[in-house]
Design a protein around this motif. Structure first.
Motif, PDB file in Angstrom:
ATOM      1  N   GLU A 210      46.504  41.425  44.861  1.00 41.47           N
ATOM      2  CA  GLU A 210      46.688  40.356  45.849  1.00 41.47           C
ATOM      3  C   GLU A 210      45.649  40.368  46.959  1.00 41.47           C
ATOM      4  N   LEU A 211      44.823  41.418  47.000  1.00 39.06           N
ATOM      5  CA  LEU A 211      43.774  41.461  48.024  1.00 39.06           C
ATOM      6  C   LEU A 211      42.686  40.418  47.768  1.00 39.06           C
ATOM      7  N   GLN A 230      50.868  37.697  37.471  1.00 37.51           N
ATOM      8  CA  GLN A 230      51.581  36.953  38.513  1.00 37.51           C
ATOM      9  C   GLN A 230      50.952  37.176  39.882  1.00 37.51           C
ATOM     10  N   ALA A 231      50.555  38.409  40.164  1.00 35.09           N
ATOM     11  CA  ALA A 231      49.913  38.694  41.447  1.00 35.09           C
ATOM     12  C   ALA A 231      48.569  37.978  41.546  1.00 35.09           C
ATOM     13  N   ALA A 232      47.819  37.958  40.439  1.00 36.33           N
ATOM     14  CA  ALA A 232      46.515  37.287  40.440  1.00 36.33           C
ATOM     15  C   ALA A 232      46.668  35.786  40.591  1.00 36.33           C
ATOM     16  N   PRO A 238      41.064  34.759  38.257  1.00 38.09           N
ATOM     17  CA  PRO A 238      41.068  34.813  36.791  1.00 38.09           C
ATOM     18  C   PRO A 238      41.306  36.239  36.302  1.00 38.09           C
ATOM     19  N   VAL A 239      41.956  36.364  35.151  1.00 36.73           N
ATOM     20  CA  VAL A 239      42.295  37.684  34.621  1.00 36.73           C
ATOM     21  C   VAL A 239      41.880  37.815  33.162  1.00 36.73           C
ATOM     22  N   THR A 240      41.574  39.024  32.781  1.00 34.93           N
ATOM     23  CA  THR A 240      41.467  39.406  31.374  1.00 34.93           C
ATOM     24  C   THR A 240      42.569  40.418  31.128  1.00 34.93           C
TER      25      THR A 240
END
Length: 504
Positions: A210-211, A230-232, A238-240
């Protein structure tokens, strides 16, 4: 300015602190989110200053990764031995060499990857330049599972470095000795402003995410991956995600049983079964099972001897929590055909093969991170494919058969992150192949150029002049039917000529 001779040395204070910790064996304390915020700020300042943009800088950092692994091979072997009872052979081959291959491949191809990619032009851009530019995302966060703690931290880091990013990596606290080793060594090899190591608890990771990083790369189980995603999402980061799954393995009636058994046994019981990519269960005909179980038993005898507990080639569960979970699953599923012994004091579970397993058994309801291989029977290939497709999409699907039509059928009729025939795991280790999940097994990929692309933004660039205004004026108001007719004609013609006659 950083040169190819190597990254800058850490500050004296941090150097002595790391040295003192190394000599005294002082455990690394967990990183507080406030500390991570400060590291993120420093990395952001370094990135904004353009510190990571030059090819020479990236090459120096990649070479430093290789040097760190070569100069501290013994330390990594010791750390993984203490964390997972991992044999030296497994550590060198599946952790260190794999990362070095990634880094060397990136070093050899970096110049080509960084070059703009030119794309096809049309009539209106004949004298213009159309290209795609790969630019770094910024500061990325890489957090890795305990299954392969060095590989899963450093393979994505290689891609992040090659793409020109700053990075904060978070090795799993479950493999504490490996995490502490990475924490201690990284400042001696990588740029101290651009790259940092934090040690965070599993439940603290969403707070770190969340930072607000520019990308988050996560490997691990679905439950943790869901919290990360969910935090991203709260900051549109964006996430991998590369997530564990029930990786099916179909064994056909027409195959070399001895070779099949060897390759499956190696893949399933490597690292004491603690793997995201190992075959999770076997589907085969009843006649095949009658031949396969003895062949697997023979392989286990060859690999680990009559008492695997005494073997120097067999590992242990990473902690008591994972051990207890696996023991509970083992005791409540199927029938033990081989193995089944457990010793809590050593976190030891013997290489185990289960038969008479049904879909409702606990071992078929959750991912297996231990040395247990269930075997289920199916009547034919169609039933096997139906069984696989009724479950969530796997990270890997495996098939063993000497019939190419059977292999082709399973490959095309099932969906998974990766597929491998007549072997296991290897497709997830190859630098040239993308590795990642699909659906419930994750999103995005890594390895080689694919890691570079994961941590890059592919920016579309059109470099135009002011010529051809005699054509482009047709798009301007006031709108006239004559101009619209010309543009409609050009568009229709464009469809026949693959876009050449677009005049916008």
């Amino acid at each position: 300015m950083t040169t190819m001779s190597g990254p800058p040395s850490p500050s004296p204070a941090r150097w002595f602190k790391a040295l003192r910790r190394t000599r005294m064996g002082e455990p690394c304390l967990k990183t507080h989110p406030i500390e991570c915020r400060d590291l993120l700020r420093r990395a952001r300042i370094a990135f904004d200053a353009g510190r990571t943009l030059k090819e020479t800088f990236r090459l120096a950092q990649l070479e430093a990764v290789v040097r760190m692994l070569e100069e501290h091979e013994g330390d990594f072997v010791d750390a993984l031995g203490r964390d997972l009872h991992k044999p030296r052979f497994e550590t060198v081959v599946s952790e260190l060499i794999l990362v070095k291959n990634e880094a060397l491949y990136a070093i050899n191809n970096l110049k080509k990857w960084m070059q703009p990619q030119h794309v096809e032009r049309n009539l209106s851009t004949t004298l213009d330049e159309c290209l795609v530019l790969s630019e770094p995302l910024g500061v990325v966060f890489i957090t890795a599972s305990w299954c392969s703690p060095v590989q899963m931290c450093l393979v994505p880091l290689v891609g992040a470095i090659a793409a020109g990013n700053c990075a904060i990596i978070s090795p799993s606290e479950c493999t504490a000795h490996t995490a502490e080793l990475l924490y201690r060594l990284t400042p001696f090899y990588l740029d101290n402003e651009c790259f940092h190591v934090v040690i965070a608890g599993t439940y603290d990771l969403p707070e770190f995410v969340e930072l607000k990083f520019d990308h988050v790369f996560f490997t691990g189980n679905k439950k943790e991956g869901s919290r990360i995603a969910q935090a991203a999402a709260c900051t549109f980061t964006p996430v991998t995600l590369i997530l564990g799954s029930k990786n099916p393995c179909y064994v056909d009636q027409h195959c070399d049983i001895a070779t099949t058994a060897q390759r499956i046994a190696w893949a399933r019981f490597h690292n004491a079964g603690q793997s995201l990519v190992a075959p999770d269960y076997i589907l085969c005909h009843t006649d095949v099972k009658a031949r396969l179980v003895p062949a697997l038993k023979c392989c286990l005898m060859q690999f680990y001897g009559s008492d695997p507990q005494e073997s120097q080639s067999f590992g242990r569960m990473v902690n008591l929590e994972i051990f207890n979970c696996m023991r509970e699953i083992l005791w409540r599923s199927g029938k033990v055909a081989v193995g089944g012994q457990v010793i809590e004091a050593e976190k030891y579970i013997a290489p185990t093969i289960l038969t008479e397993v049904v879909q409702s058994d606990p071992i078929m309801q959750q991912d297996v991170f231990g040395p247990v291989l269930p075997i289920l029977t199916v009547k034919n290939l169609d039933e096997a494919i139906s069984f696989i497709n009724k479950r969530e999409k796997a990270l890997c699907v495996y098939a063993y058969s000497s019939n190419s039509k059977v292999i082709s059928r399973i490959m095309s009729a099932t969906s998974s992150g990766s597929f491998c025939s007549n072997d296991s795991v290897l497709q997830s280790l190859m630098v040239a192949l993308p590795f990642g999940g699909v659906g419930a097994s994750g999103m995005g990929s890594c390895h080689g150029r694919h890691s570079f692309d994961t941590f890059s933004h592919r920016k579309s660039c059109l470099l135009r002049g002011t010529r051809f205004e005699c054509v482009t004026y047709l798009r301007y108001p006031p709108y006239e039917d004559h101009n619209l007719s010309l543009m409609t004609w050009a568009s229709a013609l464009s469809h026949k000529s693959q876009g050449w006659c677009q005049i916008l």
